[in-house]
Design a protein around this motif. Structure first.
Motif, PDB file in Angstrom:
ATOM      1  N   UNK A  81       3.029   6.631 -16.426  1.00 14.52           N
ATOM      2  CA  UNK A  81       2.794   6.914 -15.019  1.00 14.52           C
ATOM      3  C   UNK A  81       1.748   5.991 -14.393  1.00 14.52           C
ATOM      4  N   UNK A  82       0.780   5.525 -15.172  1.00 14.79           N
ATOM      5  CA  UNK A  82      -0.209   4.588 -14.629  1.00 14.79           C
ATOM      6  C   UNK A  82       0.452   3.274 -14.212  1.00 14.79           C
ATOM      7  N   UNK A  83       1.462   2.848 -14.948  1.00 20.49           N
ATOM      8  CA  UNK A  83       2.159   1.599 -14.643  1.00 20.49           C
ATOM      9  C   UNK A  83       2.947   1.688 -13.331  1.00 20.49           C
ATOM     10  N   UNK A  84       3.258   2.903 -12.877  1.00 23.96           N
ATOM     11  CA  UNK A  84       3.978   3.068 -11.614  1.00 23.96           C
ATOM     12  C   UNK A  84       3.223   2.430 -10.460  1.00 23.96           C
ATOM     13  N   UNK A  85       1.892   2.437 -10.534  1.00 26.88           N
ATOM     14  CA  UNK A  85       1.075   1.870  -9.467  1.00 26.88           C
ATOM     15  C   UNK A  85       1.379   0.393  -9.251  1.00 26.88           C
ATOM     16  N   UNK A  86       1.827  -0.308 -10.292  1.00 25.36           N
ATOM     17  CA  UNK A  86       2.112  -1.741 -10.188  1.00 25.36           C
ATOM     18  C   UNK A  86       3.213  -2.060  -9.178  1.00 25.36           C
ATOM     19  N   UNK A  87       4.045  -1.087  -8.847  1.00 25.70           N
ATOM     20  CA  UNK A  87       5.148  -1.323  -7.917  1.00 25.70           C
ATOM     21  C   UNK A  87       4.704  -1.274  -6.456  1.00 25.70           C
ATOM     22  N   UNK A  88       3.507  -0.740  -6.192  1.00 23.30           N
ATOM     23  CA  UNK A  88       3.093  -0.447  -4.823  1.00 23.30           C
ATOM     24  C   UNK A  88       1.856  -1.226  -4.404  1.00 23.30           C
ATOM     25  N   UNK A  89       1.684  -1.365  -3.079  1.00 23.82           N
ATOM     26  CA  UNK A  89       0.454  -1.937  -2.533  1.00 23.82           C
ATOM     27  C   UNK A  89      -0.615  -0.854  -2.469  1.00 23.82           C
ATOM     28  N   UNK A  90      -1.849  -1.274  -2.235  1.00 24.77           N
ATOM     29  CA  UNK A  90      -2.945  -0.314  -2.109  1.00 24.77           C
ATOM     30  C   UNK A  90      -2.837   0.517  -0.839  1.00 24.77           C
ATOM     31  N   UNK A  91      -2.015   0.086   0.113  1.00 24.95           N
ATOM     32  CA  UNK A  91      -1.845   0.829   1.369  1.00 24.95           C
ATOM     33  C   UNK A  91      -0.473   1.492   1.464  1.00 24.95           C
ATOM     34  N   UNK A  92       0.267   1.505   0.378  1.00 25.04           N
ATOM     35  CA  UNK A  92       1.638   2.019   0.387  1.00 25.04           C
ATOM     36  C   UNK A  92       1.679   3.497   0.767  1.00 25.04           C
ATOM     37  N   UNK A  93       2.849   3.887   1.257  1.00 21.35           N
ATOM     38  CA  UNK A  93       3.097   5.288   1.596  1.00 21.35           C
ATOM     39  C   UNK A  93       4.405   5.707   0.944  1.00 21.35           C
ATOM     40  N   UNK A  94       4.410   6.913   0.368  1.00 20.70           N
ATOM     41  CA  UNK A  94       5.604   7.470  -0.268  1.00 20.70           C
ATOM     42  C   UNK A  94       6.000   8.734   0.479  1.00 20.70           C
ATOM     43  N   UNK A  95       7.237   8.745   0.958  1.00 18.25           N
ATOM     44  CA  UNK A  95       7.744   9.902   1.706  1.00 18.25           C
ATOM     45  C   UNK A  95       9.059  10.352   1.093  1.00 18.25           C
ATOM     46  N   UNK A  96       9.280  11.657   1.072  1.00 18.44           N
ATOM     47  CA  UNK A  96      10.542  12.231   0.609  1.00 18.44           C
ATOM     48  C   UNK A  96      11.247  12.894   1.775  1.00 18.44           C
ATOM     49  N   UNK A  97      12.563  12.728   1.840  1.00 17.22           N
ATOM     50  CA  UNK A  97      13.384  13.469   2.791  1.00 17.22           C
ATOM     51  C   UNK A  97      14.598  14.008   2.053  1.00 17.22           C
ATOM     52  N   UNK A  98      15.070  15.146   2.486  1.00 15.20           N
ATOM     53  CA  UNK A  98      16.232  15.792   1.881  1.00 15.20           C
ATOM     54  C   UNK A  98      17.236  16.137   2.971  1.00 15.20           C
ATOM     55  N   UNK A  99      18.519  16.066   2.638  1.00 20.86           N
ATOM     56  CA  UNK A  99      19.539  16.569   3.544  1.00 20.86           C
ATOM     57  C   UNK A  99      19.230  18.045   3.813  1.00 20.86           C
ATOM     58  N   UNK A 100      19.449  18.480   5.035  1.00 19.01           N
ATOM     59  CA  UNK A 100      19.035  19.828   5.440  1.00 19.01           C
ATOM     60  C   UNK A 100      19.755  20.937   4.682  1.00 19.01           C
ATOM     61  N   UNK A 101      20.928  20.673   4.143  1.00 19.50           N
ATOM     62  CA  UNK A 101      21.675  21.730   3.451  1.00 19.50           C
ATOM     63  C   UNK A 101      21.141  22.015   2.043  1.00 19.50           C
ATOM     64  N   UNK A 102      20.243  21.202   1.519  1.00 23.35           N
ATOM     65  CA  UNK A 102      19.804  21.339   0.133  1.00 23.35           C
ATOM     66  C   UNK A 102      18.760  22.447   0.020  1.00 23.35           C
ATOM     67  N   UNK A 103      19.073  23.513  -0.733  1.00 23.27           N
ATOM     68  CA  UNK A 103      18.094  24.593  -0.913  1.00 23.27           C
ATOM     69  C   UNK A 103      16.852  24.068  -1.640  1.00 23.27           C
ATOM     70  N   UNK A 104      15.695  24.440  -1.143  1.00 25.01           N
ATOM     71  CA  UNK A 104      14.447  24.036  -1.788  1.00 25.01           C
ATOM     72  C   UNK A 104      13.981  22.647  -1.430  1.00 25.01           C
ATOM     73  N   UNK A 105      14.773  21.886  -0.679  1.00 23.90           N
ATOM     74  CA  UNK A 105      14.394  20.522  -0.325  1.00 23.90           C
ATOM     75  C   UNK A 105      13.135  20.453   0.506  1.00 23.90           C
ATOM     76  N   UNK A 106      12.883  21.499   1.286  1.00 20.11           N
ATOM     77  CA  UNK A 106      11.688  21.491   2.128  1.00 20.11           C
ATOM     78  C   UNK A 106      10.406  21.467   1.308  1.00 20.11           C
ATOM     79  N   UNK A 107      10.461  21.915   0.062  1.00 15.71           N
ATOM     80  CA  UNK A 107       9.277  21.890  -0.804  1.00 15.71           C
ATOM     81  C   UNK A 107       8.887  20.466  -1.184  1.00 15.71           C
ATOM     82  N   UNK A 108       9.832  19.531  -1.078  1.00 16.44           N
ATOM     83  CA  UNK A 108       9.582  18.146  -1.455  1.00 16.44           C
ATOM     84  C   UNK A 108       9.502  17.207  -0.255  1.00 16.44           C
TER      85      UNK A 108
END
Length: 156
Positions: free
Chosen positions: A32-59
């Motif tokens: 998991x520490x190596x995951x940081x290598x893919x991103x910039x120091x100012x990067x942003x990670x956002x998740x979106x889900x199709x509205x029909x997916x149960x539980x998607x709002x939690x992510x």
């Protein structure tokens, strides 16, 4: 339709694909520490889900900002699983004024014990060139479908 006159050369395309593949290799390899290598120091990670997916709002929403925080958030979520496997499909690259935009199909398998939560969607990434090479400055993971129990990932 917008025509782009900028060109992505083969070396840049190979490096961007390597970042995408390195990300899922680190994720599935539990590094998991190596995951940081893919991103910039100012990067942003956002998740979106199709509205029909149960539980998607939690992510749904901005998950983290900055390479280390993104790696920590993903590690915290995925670290409770016994195994994951992420398959990347088609990758589209488009030059932009500030770098390269990519769209990458992804199918993700998440397993804990005998439970599973499988998802399919698209990584939509904005890549910028840094002193360390191409890095993701913004990622939106849009999930189109799921099967299984969200509680496998959420721990609920």
């Amino acid at each position: 339709m917008t025509l782009h006159t900028q060109h992505i050369d083969g070396r840049d395309e190979a490096e961007i694909r390597s970042v995408l593949l390195g990300y899922v290799a680190a994720l599935d390899g539990r590094n998991f520490e190596q995951l940081a290598d893919a991103f910039t120091e100012t990067a942003e990670l956002e998740n979106t889900f199709e509205s029909y997916i149960p539980g998607g709002d939690a992510f749904t929403g901005v998950m983290a900002r900055g390479a280390k925080d993104i790696a920590g958030a993903i590690g915290g979520l995925m670290g409770r699983l016994d195994a994951t496997q992420h398959f990347l499909g088609a990758i589209w690259l488009e030059p932009t004024a500030g770098g390269v935009r990519t769209r990458t199909q992804v199918i993700a398998h998440h397993h804990r014990g005998t439970g599973f939560y499988h998802t399919g969607g698209t990584y939509i990434d904005s890549f910028v060139r840094t002193d360390s090479g191409w890095r993701i400055d913004r990622r939106v993971l849009h999930t189109s479908w799921t099967t299984g129990e969200p509680s496998v990932v959420t721990g609920a």
